[in-house]
Design a protein around this motif. Sequence first.
Motif, mmCIF file in Angstrom:
data_model
loop_
_atom_site.group_PDB
_atom_site.id
_atom_site.type_symbol
_atom_site.label_atom_id
_atom_site.label_comp_id
_atom_site.label_asym_id
_atom_site.label_seq_id
_atom_site.Cartn_x
_atom_site.Cartn_y
_atom_site.Cartn_z
ATOM 1 N N UNK A 340 51.807 48.508 39.549
ATOM 2 C CA UNK A 340 52.863 47.546 39.239
ATOM 3 C C UNK A 340 52.383 46.102 39.369
ATOM 4 N N UNK A 341 51.401 45.862 40.229
ATOM 5 C CA UNK A 341 50.847 44.524 40.429
ATOM 6 C C UNK A 341 49.364 44.514 40.065
ATOM 7 N N UNK A 342 49.054 45.115 38.921
ATOM 8 C CA UNK A 342 47.668 45.302 38.528
ATOM 9 C C UNK A 342 46.870 44.023 38.399
ATOM 10 N N UNK A 343 47.484 42.957 37.890
ATOM 11 C CA UNK A 343 46.717 41.729 37.682
ATOM 12 C C UNK A 343 46.174 41.154 38.986
ATOM 13 N N UNK A 344 47.004 40.889 39.991
ATOM 14 C CA UNK A 344 46.429 40.345 41.229
ATOM 15 C C UNK A 344 45.498 41.321 41.936
ATOM 16 N N UNK A 345 45.718 42.613 41.782
ATOM 17 C CA UNK A 345 44.799 43.579 42.384
ATOM 18 C C UNK A 345 43.410 43.441 41.763
ATOM 19 N N UNK A 346 43.344 43.313 40.434
ATOM 20 C CA UNK A 346 42.060 43.137 39.767
ATOM 21 C C UNK A 346 41.400 41.831 40.205
ATOM 22 N N UNK A 347 42.185 40.770 40.324
ATOM 23 C CA UNK A 347 41.614 39.494 40.744
ATOM 24 C C UNK A 347 41.062 39.559 42.163
ATOM 25 N N UNK A 348 41.746 40.285 43.036
ATOM 26 C CA UNK A 348 41.248 40.449 44.403
ATOM 27 C C UNK A 348 39.955 41.257 44.412
ATOM 28 N N UNK A 349 39.868 42.245 43.539
ATOM 29 C CA UNK A 349 38.627 43.015 43.408
ATOM 30 C C UNK A 349 37.481 42.135 42.921
ATOM 31 N N UNK A 350 37.766 41.291 41.940
ATOM 32 C CA UNK A 350 36.733 40.401 41.412
ATOM 33 C C UNK A 350 36.217 39.480 42.509
ATOM 34 N N UNK A 351 37.115 39.018 43.371
ATOM 35 C CA UNK A 351 36.701 38.169 44.486
ATOM 36 C C UNK A 351 35.759 38.910 45.433
ATOM 37 N N UNK A 395 48.018 40.123 47.576
ATOM 38 C CA UNK A 395 49.264 39.356 47.581
ATOM 39 C C UNK A 395 49.033 37.859 47.730
ATOM 40 N N UNK A 396 47.820 37.433 47.999
ATOM 41 C CA UNK A 396 47.540 36.007 48.122
ATOM 42 C C UNK A 396 47.881 35.287 46.818
ATOM 43 N N UNK A 397 48.445 34.110 46.949
ATOM 44 C CA UNK A 397 48.935 33.372 45.786
ATOM 45 C C UNK A 397 47.851 33.140 44.736
ATOM 46 N N UNK A 398 46.620 32.887 45.180
ATOM 47 C CA UNK A 398 45.548 32.574 44.234
ATOM 48 C C UNK A 398 45.258 33.717 43.275
ATOM 49 N N UNK A 399 45.505 34.951 43.713
ATOM 50 C CA UNK A 399 45.215 36.086 42.855
ATOM 51 C C UNK A 399 46.293 36.314 41.791
ATOM 52 N N UNK A 400 47.441 35.686 41.953
ATOM 53 C CA UNK A 400 48.517 35.846 40.982
ATOM 54 C C UNK A 400 48.504 34.828 39.870
ATOM 55 N N UNK A 401 47.648 33.792 40.003
ATOM 56 C CA UNK A 401 47.570 32.767 38.965
ATOM 57 C C UNK A 401 46.758 33.275 37.785
ATOM 58 N N UNK A 402 47.371 33.304 36.612
ATOM 59 C CA UNK A 402 46.742 33.924 35.442
ATOM 60 C C UNK A 402 45.952 32.912 34.615
#
Length: 406
Positions: A340-351, A395-402
């Motif tokens: 359901x929150x795939x985008x920030x999860x992927x961004x956290x993985x990239x980090x 859930x960190x805000x930075x990972x939700x910025x597209x």
Amino acid sequence: MTREECAALDAADPLAGFRREFALPEGVVYLDGNSLGALPAGTPERVRRVVEQEWGRELIRSWNDAGWFEQPYRLGRRIAPLVGAEPDEVVVCDTTSVNLFKVLAAALRLRPGRRTVLGDGAAFPTDLYIAEGVTGLVEGARSVLVAPEELDRHLDGEVAAVVLSHVDYRTGELLDLPGITARVRAAGALMIWDVCHSVGALPVELGAGGADFAVGCTYKYLNGGPGSPAFLYVARRHQAAAAQPLSGWFGHARPFAFEPGYDARAGIGRFLTSSPSLLGQAALEASLDVWERADLGAVRAKSLALTDPFVALVEGLDGIEVATPREHARRGSQIALRHADGYPVVQALIARGVIGDFRAPDLMRFGFTPLYLTYTDVWDAARHLAGVLESGEWRQERFGRRGEVT
């Protein structure tokens, strides 16, 4: 499977030596080769030679002396074995979108009186947009979107052509190319395959499968580089009669006669339009040097051997649903996971150094590229995904910025 077991598999891997032929950053597990392939180690030198020697010193003489003029054909002959085609059935040119426009327009002309093009509504959007654009230029023509499993009931005497992706760019599902092609052709229509997500990932058999036309890109599994030239396939049986509308000078039978009227080149050359991008083709040439030494059967076997344990390691994680078919016969070389929150999860993985990507609304995509991916990479990626989900760091805000590109 343990990490030690993965290391043992790496030690016995017959494709292990290919990893050294790619410039992979330290500390990165790259699972996005289904979108942009990694840089082959030989590419910078090949491009440098074209820039500094062929262009810089030889200048315009390189059209003859370096074989620039013949490059679209030469590269086509090298790609042909990767898609199960004859050497004179593939040419490298333009982009996937432009090539689809050409072959789809040619297919409509080969089926006068038929005005329907069938496509998959879930296909990569450029295929849908081009089909809409081509049919919009033909009076009475229409583009109809259907699910592949419902294709048969729409195959009637109005259908001129069917356009499908061999592998679904979202879920990684692999379609039955020979079976679908046979049914389409039995209905009197022509079959066009988009092989962008299968070429270089698994054996593609356009000729044995009976395909009429196909298009594909070279910047994914083939590692040609960002924006590298695409290719198209036209079965030999259609080449004499097929006519494409982008009748540029490079497809003329005598381009340097500079005649005012268009006379199409014989064979696959009639699908050329304009001067090739030589720098892009140079990068592709370096990548094909690697691919000519790779066994596609071994590539496919390793792809399945990489994706099986990844699925086993991640399918029980919180909020994860595996969207890719489990059956080998229905799976390409990527695993798509719903969250359901795939985008920030992927961004956290990239980090964390594990690079995948996201496709709306909820798909996390992970591409498995057997020439440079290891079994320990797979294990590490799965453990990092578990860590991201268990810690809640996504859930960190930075990972939700597209960004513009997801």
